[in-house]
Design a protein around this motif. Structure first.
Motif, PDB file in Angstrom:
ATOM      1  N   GLU A  84       0.741  -1.400  -0.125  1.00 59.21           N
ATOM      2  CA  GLU A  84       0.155   0.024   0.147  1.00 59.21           C
ATOM      3  C   GLU A  84       0.809   1.480   0.476  1.00 59.21           C
ATOM      4  N   ALA A  85       2.251   1.079   0.142  1.00 55.26           N
ATOM      5  CA  ALA A  85       2.977   2.814   0.297  1.00 55.26           C
ATOM      6  C   ALA A  85       2.965   3.393  -0.748  1.00 55.26           C
ATOM      7  N   TYR A  86       3.165   2.719  -2.209  1.00 53.54           N
ATOM      8  CA  TYR A  86       3.226   3.130  -3.531  1.00 53.54           C
ATOM      9  C   TYR A  86       1.821   3.354  -3.980  1.00 53.54           C
ATOM     10  N   SER A  87       0.899   2.890  -3.841  1.00 54.29           N
ATOM     11  CA  SER A  87      -1.105   2.514  -4.693  1.00 54.29           C
ATOM     12  C   SER A  87      -1.537   3.828  -5.238  1.00 54.29           C
ATOM     13  N   GLN A  88      -1.118   5.113  -4.073  1.00 54.64           N
ATOM     14  CA  GLN A  88      -1.646   5.673  -4.377  1.00 54.64           C
ATOM     15  C   GLN A  88      -1.115   7.019  -5.294  1.00 54.64           C
ATOM     16  N   PHE A 166       5.597  10.478   0.172  1.00 51.69           N
ATOM     17  CA  PHE A 166       4.501  10.721   0.149  1.00 51.69           C
ATOM     18  C   PHE A 166       2.812   9.935   0.138  1.00 51.69           C
ATOM     19  N   VAL A 167       2.900  10.181   1.661  1.00 53.64           N
ATOM     20  CA  VAL A 167       1.745   8.367   1.933  1.00 53.64           C
ATOM     21  C   VAL A 167       0.527   9.137   1.968  1.00 53.64           C
ATOM     22  N   SER A 168      -0.408   8.767   2.120  1.00 53.14           N
ATOM     23  CA  SER A 168      -2.250   8.825   1.753  1.00 53.14           C
ATOM     24  C   SER A 168      -2.726   7.938   2.459  1.00 53.14           C
TER      25      SER A 168
END
Length: 453
Positions: A84-88, A166-168
């Motif tokens: 999930e760290a880079y999916s957004q 850049f985390v959401s």
């Protein structure tokens, strides 16, 4: 005679049927262009899906050449370094169904190529993100807001504008896309991450802009009694019990006085507040190298109540976390706002550089003197929050009212460190919470501990 006539009629009918069948065959097969849009569409779709199965993607790396996305073979989905760290930010691609999302849509032409007989693949993308910082940011955010919460963290280089994390959240599991797509279709928060696609009220972090307007317009000595007052029949109050003493801009930032900000904005006027918001890019649509980001500024400068409320970050102001980071970065960088960027380079398989990230000035928001004055007040504010002084942090919290039935808030903290020689900016928020902005002190401190160790 009648027999011959009947036979002629039969031949004519058979001939007409044959002609009709032949024409239908041509139309259905789309041999004659334009005769059947549906047939052409079906044919093109089939060909596209067939070709898509041969498309091979490039890889995506961080600034240290750690692979964040490993392309599979032609037509395959690829593997992400974390679920999930880079999916957004990286997004996903399904070439067979022509679905491209986030960065994979933004750089579709560079990242994806038909493999062909030569075994080609798309270009590789090198990001400014640092995997270590990204994973630490994800961890501290999850620890703070929980698995079901909504929030974000942006870490930026204070001098260059390079994005380091850049985390959401919430995010989706990029390595299990089939189940994630079902979840995404029922979650607006996943489709619109608060890092850059969703605007929320900033609350008191916007007071940095109000104080900038005060200082840049010659109102440095403006002081007012810190006590409640009415504007158009609406009471302007603080989150604390005011003592009625006169305060200036520095005390007002440290205390986070709504009363001072409203009074100062009314003194300088809504037009000057709007002008300063624009210098900090609030209300402007920005085309960044990973997508378009938007914010909202809609102030009727002739409306005293709107002016007063906007001054302390309520009213009609909305922006995403990237704007909070940009605001803090401009102050940390002696008043010069750098354009945030995330793409360091795009290199094709022949070694040709298709794109190179570069530092770029976005706005001269305020003078060096004003930036230093605001930064000093932010450092004093951080001390009042009892933040560990080891890293010389300058910070401002915000707690914006949402106005919903559950009386929830948007909790914010924007900061930079070290205050005397800024290296990093951290902007963090927790959306739809019962907590105040000060609750973000612990995760921000932990992240600075990692950055500046």
């Amino acid at each position: 005679m009648n027999f011959r006539k009947n036979l002629t009629v039969i031949y004519l009918v058979l001939f007409a049927v044959l002609v009709a069948e032949a024409a239908g065959l041509l139309i259905r097969s789309a041999v004659i262009p334009g005769l059947s849009r549906q047939a052409e569409h079906d044919r093109d779709t089939a060909m596209s899906r067939c070709n898509a199965r041969t498309i091979a993607s490039g890889d995506i790396y961080d600034c240290r050449k750690n692979r964040l996305f490993s392309a599979g073979g032609p037509g395959e989905k690829g593997i992400y370094a974390d679920d999930e760290a880079y999916s957004q930010i990286i997004g996903y691609a399904l070439p067979v169904t022509n679905q491209y999302y986030r960065m994979m849509a933004y750089y579709k032409e560079e990242l994806f190529l038909p493999a062909g007989a030569e075994g080609r693949k798309g270009a590789d993308i090198y990001l400014t993100l640092d995997q270590g910082i990204q994973m630490k940011a994800l961890q501290v955010l999850k620890d703070e807001i929980g698995g079901d919460g909504e929030g974000s963290v942006v870490v930026m280089d204070a001098r260059t504008g390079e994005l380091k994390a850049f985390v959401s959240l919430p995010a989706f599991n990029a390595n299990d896309l089939d189940s994630s797509l079902k979840e995404m279709n029922s979650s607006k928060e996943i489709w619109y991450p608060v890092t850059h696609k969703k605007g929320v009220p900033p609350g008191s972090i916007f007071k940095l802009v109000t104080v900038a307007a005060v200082l840049e317009n010659g109102f440095e000595d403006f002081r007012t009694a810190d006590k409640e007052f009415d504007v158009d029949g609406v009471r302007i109050t603080n989150s604390y019990k005011p003592d009625g003493k006169e305060i200036g801009y520095k005390e007002a930032l440290v205390r986070s006085s709504n009363v001072y900000m409203a009074s100062a904005a009314l003194a300088i006027g809504g037009d000057r507040l709007t002008e300063m918001a624009g210098r900090f890019m609030v209300g402007k649509e920005l085309e960044l190298d990973f997508g378009t980001v938007v914010s909202n500024w809609d102030l009727d400068s002739g409306n005293a109540l709107e002016t007063a409320q906007s001054a302390y970050g309520q009213g009609k102001i909305l922006f995403s976390t990237i704007y909070g980071a940009m605001m803090a970065q401009a102050i940390a960088n002696d008043g010069t706002m750098m354009k945030p960027y995330m793409v360091g380079a795009i290199i094709d398989q022949n070694g040709k550089c298709l794109k190179k990230g570069e530092e770029q000035v976005l706005s001269k928001a305020v003078s060096k003197r004003t930036a230093r004055m605001i930064g000093g007040a932010m450092e004093e504010a951080a001390r009042s929050y009892k933040m560990d002084d080891t890293y010389r942090i300058a910070a401002k919290t915000g707690t914006a009212q949402i106005g919903d039935a559950d009386n929830r808030y948007e909790a914010w903290m924007v900061s930079f460190a070290p205050a005397d020689n800024p290296r990093y900016v951290i902007a963090m928020n927790h959306c739809g919470t019962k907590n105040y902005g000060i609750s973000l002190k612990k995760p921000v401190l932990e992240l600075y501990g990692y950055l500046l160790q």
